[in-house]
Design an enzyme around this catalytic site. Structure first.
Site, PDB file in Angstrom:
ATOM      1  N   HIS A   1     -18.948  34.871 -14.440  1.00 44.10           N
ATOM      2  CA  HIS A   1     -18.602  36.099 -13.713  1.00 44.10           C
ATOM      3  C   HIS A   1     -17.127  36.046 -13.344  1.00 44.10           C
ATOM      4  O   HIS A   1     -16.605  34.982 -13.027  1.00 44.10           O
ATOM      5  CB  HIS A   1     -19.442  36.226 -12.435  1.00 44.10           C
ATOM      6  CG  HIS A   1     -19.470  37.613 -11.883  1.00 44.10           C
ATOM      7  ND1 HIS A   1     -18.476  38.098 -11.079  1.00 44.10           N
ATOM      8  CD2 HIS A   1     -20.357  38.610 -12.046  1.00 44.10           C
ATOM      9  CE1 HIS A   1     -18.761  39.354 -10.752  1.00 44.10           C
ATOM     10  NE2 HIS A   1     -19.890  39.696 -11.328  1.00 44.10           N
TER      11      HIS A   1
ATOM     12  N   ASP B   1     -27.293  39.765 -14.647  1.00 45.56           N
ATOM     13  CA  ASP B   1     -27.946  40.170 -15.904  1.00 45.56           C
ATOM     14  C   ASP B   1     -28.863  39.107 -16.490  1.00 45.56           C
ATOM     15  O   ASP B   1     -29.576  39.377 -17.457  1.00 45.56           O
ATOM     16  CB  ASP B   1     -26.864  40.529 -16.932  1.00 45.56           C
ATOM     17  CG  ASP B   1     -26.110  41.779 -16.517  1.00 45.56           C
ATOM     18  OD1 ASP B   1     -24.868  41.762 -16.519  1.00 45.56           O
ATOM     19  OD2 ASP B   1     -26.772  42.768 -16.142  1.00 45.56           O
TER      20      ASP B   1
END
Ligand code: SDX
Length: 427
Positions: free
Chosen positions: A306, A363
């Site tokens: 991320h 996700d």
């Protein structure tokens, strides 16, 4: 005592103000940088650059903290429902029972989508990816709702919010119905927002949708977890498109396109496809971790890493727990959940991932729940868009109400210096 930053450049010293946020994050205000020094900053991907001040979402990537309007994501996911959180994100306060009921009533005024929109969706092949159809349909809503929103008129802005929340959900489900060759459903104003999503998706003319509260509660939580995430790629897209004073539907349409990319919202579909490939290839998690670490191999561990979180993505923790609960409640035993857990377990003790602070993101597990709820893989990123809609609306509204300037970054030119034109017969 206000802080300042001193820049020494080309033999001179320059002083710039430092802005400190409500969570003590410092930012050097370089508004006057080019005027004073003739230089700009260069920061591909904006890893170190703030585009705005915002009161909507706070996240701390080092600590794994996420809050909407000051409320912890863990509290909101456990104690609120999606429309309640949508109201909070967009208008800034948790609604009373009466205000929330009125918000839902006002959304229902706009849940009928112009029938002529069906002519537009009929122009797409069944094979069209739902995100491409959704982006087009969202932009097309402008044609049927051409009135420009006066963002300084609270009533007009509120109506635009309700209209967007009402119509976007319907057209999002139409992308699935088109893909399946099913007739397009209508919102039922006697039912709840998330229950309507499942009806719009799965109810067939041959019989009513059998409501499953476990499924509705799981989806409600997932939508909450996706509602906003400060200046991510798609939200920054919505802001910059809106900064030219393009309309809300046009700006959200651009956000849908940005979210589609596999490095962003499209990752939830890519995770499921990756896990299915690993399963087909014998379920050897370590083989795929090795591929993810191999610089010569383009394979990446989708759902991992991320830009901001260098610790656990708090949403991934909640979704992972929900995946166990939902699959157990539904009696679904999906082997890819075990593959996902094995990948996570191995990655979290692997130097490559640990040194780069790569953890599961939002996700990584969400697709496993969507699959257990009967949502097809191609629709996973549409699910993300439905959840992120309140955040896109809130950020667009904040940018316009604050009268922020049109977004127009600078660049450093590295092409040819001036050169003479060459006639065609001399090339
Ligand atoms: C979302 O921004 C948001 O808030 C987004 C989001 C939201 O709610 O809006 O949280 C939603 O988009 C989540 C992210 C979904 N994307 C994926 O899961 C795709 C896989 N992840 C990566 O592609 C990557 O981690 C990004 C795109 C998410 C972040 O990329 P960065 O910040 O530009 O980091 P990078 O690509 O420069 O990687 C740094 C290092 C590199 O290695 P080195 O060159 O230093 O040796 O980490 C490696 C990368 O190769 N790396 C990975 C990896 N992610 C980063 N290696 C293997 N697998 C990965 N997934």
């Amino acid at each position: 005592m206000s802080k300042t930053a001193i820049l020494e450049y080309d033999g001179k010293k320059y002083e710039f103000p430092v802005i400190v946020g409500s969570e003590n994050e410092p930012a050097i205000d370089i508004n006057k940088l080019r005027d004073l020094t003739g230089a700009i900053t260069l920061d591909p991907g904006y890893k170190n650059s703030g585009s705005c001040e915002s009161k909507i979402t706070f996240l701390d990537g080092e600590e794994g903290i996420l809050r909407y309007r000051g409320y912890a994501i863990e509290d909101l996911a456990a104690k609120a429902d999606f429309l309640e959180v949508a109201y909070l994100v967009i208008f800034g306060e948790l609604p009373t029972k009466e205000v929330l009921a009125q918000f839902e009533t006002d959304i229902r005024k706009y849940t009928l989508v112009n029938e002529e929109m069906k002519n537009i969706i009929d122009g797409f092949p069944k094979t069209a990816h739902p995100m491409g159809v959704l982006s087009s349909l969202t932009s097309a809503l402008t044609a049927f709702n051409p009135k420009v929103v006066n963002v300084d008129n609270e009533k007009e802005m509120y109506e635009a919010v309700c209209k967007t929340m009402g119509k976007f959900l319907v057209i999002a489900t139409w992308t699935y119905r088109k893909m399946m060759g099913y007739p397009l459903n209508y919102y039922d104003n006697t039912k709840g927002y998330v229950e309507n999503f499942m009806r719009l998706m799965f109810e067939l003319p041959t019989g009513p949708y059998a409501k499953n509260q476990v499924v509705i509660d799981a989806l409600d939580k997932l939508f909450i977890l996706h509602a906003d995430h400060e200046q991510n790629c798609s939200t920054s897209t919505v802001r910059i498109v809106g900064s030219s004073h393009a309309g809300l539907f046009a700006s959200i349409s651009a956000g849908v396109s940005a979210l589609w990319g596999p490095l962003h919202g499209g990752a939830n579909q890519a995770v499921l496809e990756m896990l299915e490939d690993i399963q087909k290839d014998g379920g050897d998690a370590d083989k795929y971790l090795a591929k993810a670490k191999d610089k010569e191999d383009p394979f990446r561990l989708m759902g991992f890493g991320h830009r901001v979180y260098k610790n656990f993505d708090p949403r991934a923790k909640i979704i992972k727990k929900a995946a166990d609960e939902v699959l157990a409640t539904l009696g679904v035993n999906d082997p890819i959940l075990q593959i996902a857990k094995k990948l996570e377990e191995s990655a979290l003790v692997d130097e490559y991932f640990v040194s780069r602070k790569l953890y599961p993101n939002v996700d990584f597990y969400s697709g496993i729940i969507y699959r257990a709820l009967g949502i097809p893989t191609e629709m996973f990123t549409v699910m993300f868009a439905i959840g992120r809609l309140p955040g896109w609306i809130a950020q667009w509204k904040e940018m316009r109400v604050n009268k922020e300037p049109i977004g127009r970054p600078r660049q450093i030119y590295t092409g040819y210096p001036l050169r003479d034109f060459v006639a065609m017969d001399k090339r």
